[in-house]
Write a protein that holds these residues in place. Sequence first.
Motif, PDB file in Angstrom:
ATOM      1  N   LEU A 278     -96.452  19.266  61.989  1.00 31.55           N
ATOM      2  CA  LEU A 278     -95.465  19.236  60.909  1.00 31.55           C
ATOM      3  C   LEU A 278     -94.631  20.513  60.936  1.00 31.55           C
ATOM      4  CD1 LEU A 278     -94.473  17.749  58.306  1.00 31.55           C
ATOM      5  CD2 LEU A 278     -96.060  19.221  57.043  1.00 31.55           C
ATOM      6  N   SER A 279     -93.308  20.354  60.888  1.00 30.33           N
ATOM      7  CA  SER A 279     -92.407  21.502  60.889  1.00 30.33           C
ATOM      8  C   SER A 279     -91.213  21.189  59.996  1.00 30.33           C
ATOM      9  CB  SER A 279     -91.926  21.809  62.307  1.00 30.33           C
ATOM     10  OG  SER A 279     -90.952  22.832  62.306  1.00 30.33           O
ATOM     11  N   ARG A 280     -90.629  22.227  59.432  1.00 28.74           N
ATOM     12  CA  ARG A 280     -89.424  22.015  58.615  1.00 28.74           C
ATOM     13  C   ARG A 280     -88.192  21.793  59.479  1.00 28.74           C
ATOM     14  NH1 ARG A 280     -91.828  26.163  55.484  1.00 28.74           N
ATOM     15  NH2 ARG A 280     -90.507  27.729  56.480  1.00 28.74           N
ATOM     16  N   GLN A 281     -88.314  22.093  60.778  1.00 26.17           N
ATOM     17  CA  GLN A 281     -87.185  21.938  61.692  1.00 26.17           C
ATOM     18  C   GLN A 281     -87.529  20.951  62.803  1.00 26.17           C
ATOM     19  OE1 GLN A 281     -86.436  25.920  63.046  1.00 26.17           O
ATOM     20  NE2 GLN A 281     -85.396  26.528  61.168  1.00 26.17           N
ATOM     21  N   ALA A 282     -86.500  20.303  63.349  1.00 27.95           N
ATOM     22  CA  ALA A 282     -86.701  19.346  64.442  1.00 27.95           C
ATOM     23  C   ALA A 282     -86.985  20.094  65.743  1.00 27.95           C
ATOM     24  CB  ALA A 282     -85.468  18.474  64.599  1.00 27.95           C
ATOM     25  N   HIS A 283     -87.849  19.509  66.570  1.00 28.52           N
ATOM     26  CA  HIS A 283     -88.188  20.079  67.866  1.00 28.52           C
ATOM     27  C   HIS A 283     -88.140  18.982  68.922  1.00 28.52           C
ATOM     28  CE1 HIS A 283     -89.898  23.990  66.400  1.00 28.52           C
ATOM     29  NE2 HIS A 283     -90.060  23.275  65.288  1.00 28.52           N
ATOM     30  N   THR A 284     -87.919  19.386  70.154  1.00 23.21           N
ATOM     31  CA  THR A 284     -87.963  18.436  71.261  1.00 23.21           C
ATOM     32  C   THR A 284     -89.404  18.075  71.567  1.00 23.21           C
ATOM     33  OG1 THR A 284     -85.971  19.421  72.216  1.00 23.21           O
ATOM     34  CG2 THR A 284     -87.322  18.046  73.662  1.00 23.21           C
ATOM     35  N   PRO A 285     -89.749  16.795  71.625  1.00 18.96           N
ATOM     36  CA  PRO A 285     -91.134  16.407  71.914  1.00 18.96           C
ATOM     37  C   PRO A 285     -91.597  16.984  73.249  1.00 18.96           C
ATOM     38  CG  PRO A 285     -89.855  14.526  71.170  1.00 18.96           C
ATOM     39  CD  PRO A 285     -88.877  15.641  71.387  1.00 18.96           C
ATOM     40  N   GLY A 286     -92.869  17.388  73.289  1.00 11.48           N
ATOM     41  CA  GLY A 286     -93.455  17.927  74.509  1.00 11.48           C
ATOM     42  C   GLY A 286     -94.852  17.384  74.686  1.00 11.48           C
ATOM     43  N   GLU A 287     -95.829  18.296  74.764  1.00 14.73           N
ATOM     44  CA  GLU A 287     -97.219  17.865  74.925  1.00 14.73           C
ATOM     45  C   GLU A 287     -97.721  17.112  73.701  1.00 14.73           C
ATOM     46  OE1 GLU A 287     -99.929  20.696  77.360  1.00 14.73           O
ATOM     47  OE2 GLU A 287     -98.676  21.969  76.108  1.00 14.73           O
ATOM     48  N   HIS A 288     -97.110  17.387  72.578  1.00 13.20           N
ATOM     49  CA  HIS A 288     -97.534  16.746  71.333  1.00 13.20           C
ATOM     50  C   HIS A 288     -96.313  16.269  70.572  1.00 13.20           C
ATOM     51  CE1 HIS A 288     -96.190  20.297  69.105  1.00 13.20           C
ATOM     52  NE2 HIS A 288     -96.797  21.034  70.009  1.00 13.20           N
ATOM     53  N   GLY A 289     -96.550  15.476  69.552  1.00 14.57           N
ATOM     54  CA  GLY A 289     -95.454  14.988  68.724  1.00 14.57           C
ATOM     55  C   GLY A 289     -95.084  15.975  67.632  1.00 14.57           C
ATOM     56  N   TRP A 290     -93.908  15.785  67.075  1.00 12.05           N
ATOM     57  CA  TRP A 290     -93.424  16.604  65.965  1.00 12.05           C
ATOM     58  C   TRP A 290     -93.042  15.683  64.812  1.00 12.05           C
ATOM     59  CZ3 TRP A 290     -93.440  21.876  65.960  1.00 12.05           C
ATOM     60  CH2 TRP A 290     -93.571  22.524  67.194  1.00 12.05           C
ATOM     61  N   ALA A 291     -93.212  16.209  63.605  1.00 11.13           N
ATOM     62  CA  ALA A 291     -92.750  15.503  62.416  1.00 11.13           C
ATOM     63  C   ALA A 291     -92.007  16.504  61.546  1.00 11.13           C
ATOM     64  CB  ALA A 291     -93.925  14.907  61.643  1.00 11.13           C
ATOM     65  N   VAL A 292     -90.831  16.132  61.092  1.00 10.21           N
ATOM     66  CA  VAL A 292     -90.035  17.018  60.247  1.00 10.21           C
ATOM     67  C   VAL A 292     -90.384  16.742  58.791  1.00 10.21           C
ATOM     68  CG1 VAL A 292     -87.722  17.707  59.550  1.00 10.21           C
ATOM     69  CG2 VAL A 292     -88.177  17.086  61.939  1.00 10.21           C
ATOM     70  N   GLY A 293     -90.803  17.778  58.092  1.00 13.96           N
ATOM     71  CA  GLY A 293     -91.159  17.599  56.692  1.00 13.96           C
ATOM     72  C   GLY A 293     -91.360  18.930  56.002  1.00 13.96           C
ATOM     73  N   ASP A 294     -91.419  18.885  54.682  1.00 17.86           N
ATOM     74  CA  ASP A 294     -91.566  20.086  53.863  1.00 17.86           C
ATOM     75  C   ASP A 294     -92.700  19.865  52.875  1.00 17.86           C
ATOM     76  OD1 ASP A 294     -91.139  21.954  51.590  1.00 17.86           O
ATOM     77  OD2 ASP A 294     -89.389  22.556  52.745  1.00 17.86           O
ATOM     78  N   LEU A 295     -93.719  20.708  52.962  1.00 18.77           N
ATOM     79  CA  LEU A 295     -94.882  20.536  52.095  1.00 18.77           C
ATOM     80  C   LEU A 295     -94.562  20.791  50.626  1.00 18.77           C
ATOM     81  CD1 LEU A 295     -97.651  22.262  54.253  1.00 18.77           C
ATOM     82  CD2 LEU A 295     -97.519  19.839  53.664  1.00 18.77           C
ATOM     83  N   VAL A 296     -93.667  21.704  50.350  1.00 16.35           N
ATOM     84  CA  VAL A 296     -93.383  22.054  48.959  1.00 16.35           C
ATOM     85  C   VAL A 296     -92.578  20.956  48.269  1.00 16.35           C
ATOM     86  CG1 VAL A 296     -92.266  23.712  47.419  1.00 16.35           C
ATOM     87  CG2 VAL A 296     -93.560  24.520  49.408  1.00 16.35           C
ATOM     88  N   THR A 297     -91.548  20.454  48.935  1.00 19.40           N
ATOM     89  CA  THR A 297     -90.704  19.426  48.313  1.00 19.40           C
ATOM     90  C   THR A 297     -91.237  18.020  48.555  1.00 19.40           C
ATOM     91  OG1 THR A 297     -89.303  19.154  50.289  1.00 19.40           O
ATOM     92  CG2 THR A 297     -88.676  20.885  48.716  1.00 19.40           C
ATOM     93  N   GLY A 298     -92.060  17.869  49.578  1.00 19.64           N
ATOM     94  CA  GLY A 298     -92.566  16.540  49.927  1.00 19.64           C
ATOM     95  C   GLY A 298     -91.657  15.785  50.881  1.00 19.64           C
ATOM     96  N   ARG A 299     -90.517  16.363  51.220  1.00 14.92           N
ATOM     97  CA  ARG A 299     -89.562  15.692  52.100  1.00 14.92           C
ATOM     98  C   ARG A 299     -90.200  15.397  53.454  1.00 14.92           C
ATOM     99  NH1 ARG A 299     -86.461  17.712  56.154  1.00 14.92           N
ATOM    100  NH2 ARG A 299     -87.068  19.840  55.586  1.00 14.92           N
ATOM    101  N   GLY A 300     -90.177  14.162  53.869  1.00  7.76           N
ATOM    102  CA  GLY A 300     -90.656  13.767  55.181  1.00  7.76           C
ATOM    103  C   GLY A 300     -92.156  13.613  55.316  1.00  7.76           C
ATOM    104  N   LEU A 301     -92.918  13.865  54.258  1.00  5.38           N
ATOM    105  CA  LEU A 301     -94.373  13.822  54.386  1.00  5.38           C
ATOM    106  C   LEU A 301     -94.892  12.410  54.650  1.00  5.38           C
ATOM    107  CD1 LEU A 301     -96.007  16.278  51.809  1.00  5.38           C
ATOM    108  CD2 LEU A 301     -95.696  16.512  54.279  1.00  5.38           C
ATOM    109  N   GLU A 302     -94.297  11.426  54.010  1.00  5.06           N
ATOM    110  CA  GLU A 302     -94.770  10.050  54.199  1.00  5.06           C
ATOM    111  C   GLU A 302     -94.692   9.650  55.676  1.00  5.06           C
ATOM    112  OE1 GLU A 302     -93.819   5.473  52.674  1.00  5.06           O
ATOM    113  OE2 GLU A 302     -92.814   7.189  51.732  1.00  5.06           O
ATOM    114  N   ALA A 303     -93.565   9.942  56.304  1.00  4.64           N
ATOM    115  CA  ALA A 303     -93.411   9.618  57.720  1.00  4.64           C
ATOM    116  C   ALA A 303     -94.334  10.466  58.588  1.00  4.64           C
ATOM    117  CB  ALA A 303     -91.959   9.811  58.143  1.00  4.64           C
TER     118      ALA A 303
END
Length: 252
Positions: free
Chosen positions: A31-56
Amino acid sequence: MRPILVTGGTGTLGRAVVRRLLARGCPVRVLSRQAHTPGEHGWAVGDLVTGRGLEAALSGAGTVVHCATTNGKRDVAATRRLVEAAGGAGVSHLLYVSIVGVDRVPLGYYRTKAECERLVAESGLGWTVLRATQFHDLLLRLLEGLSKAPVLVVPRGVAFQTVDVRDVAERLAQLAEGAPAGRAADFGGPEVRAVEALAVEFLRARGQRRPVLRAPVPGRAVKALRAGGNLVPGCAAGRITFGEFLAERRPS
């Protein structure tokens, strides 16, 4: 195997946890607040404080390793938001890393971590809390700051049992692959040493000459440290010593 979501996966501990999980063949999503290029692992864009993107971010995840941390009420709010979202997503295991002494050393940050522990334990999810002693990295930063003065002053009567993040990461990876364990056994570094001895070793490794002075420091937090509230000598599970850690970072 369902993906393991790691919060704080770009931080000091989180990066090590991700590496250990990948080495064990686990599918990992960070989980990161910023988008990243996929590599060895997946990325998910989200914000723990606001909840943005957590469901996905939590969609399909079986385990969450919660390494993200900040200061004050934001940390509690972020953990509460994660707990709520993980419950809604059907996460089966929430693993939280905390600090030895959060219930014994009266520091604001420690009280925050204790409150986050409570939220995890009362979440209704399968949960594990691992408390670790202070990281070598933290002590290094403290000594780097103190060594800028002509005399390096440390609190009298205080000892530390610092631990390497790689050792803690390996233990977290083991716990993440297992069933929820509740309060896991505390994880301490391999040595309990007086802070002045650690300071001398730091100066020697850096090739610096400074007198090290032990000074009485008032306050409830330091009193708790003198009483060993930050130590777990019976749980010295770490392998990498502070000296070995310093040797790896010796300036060329």
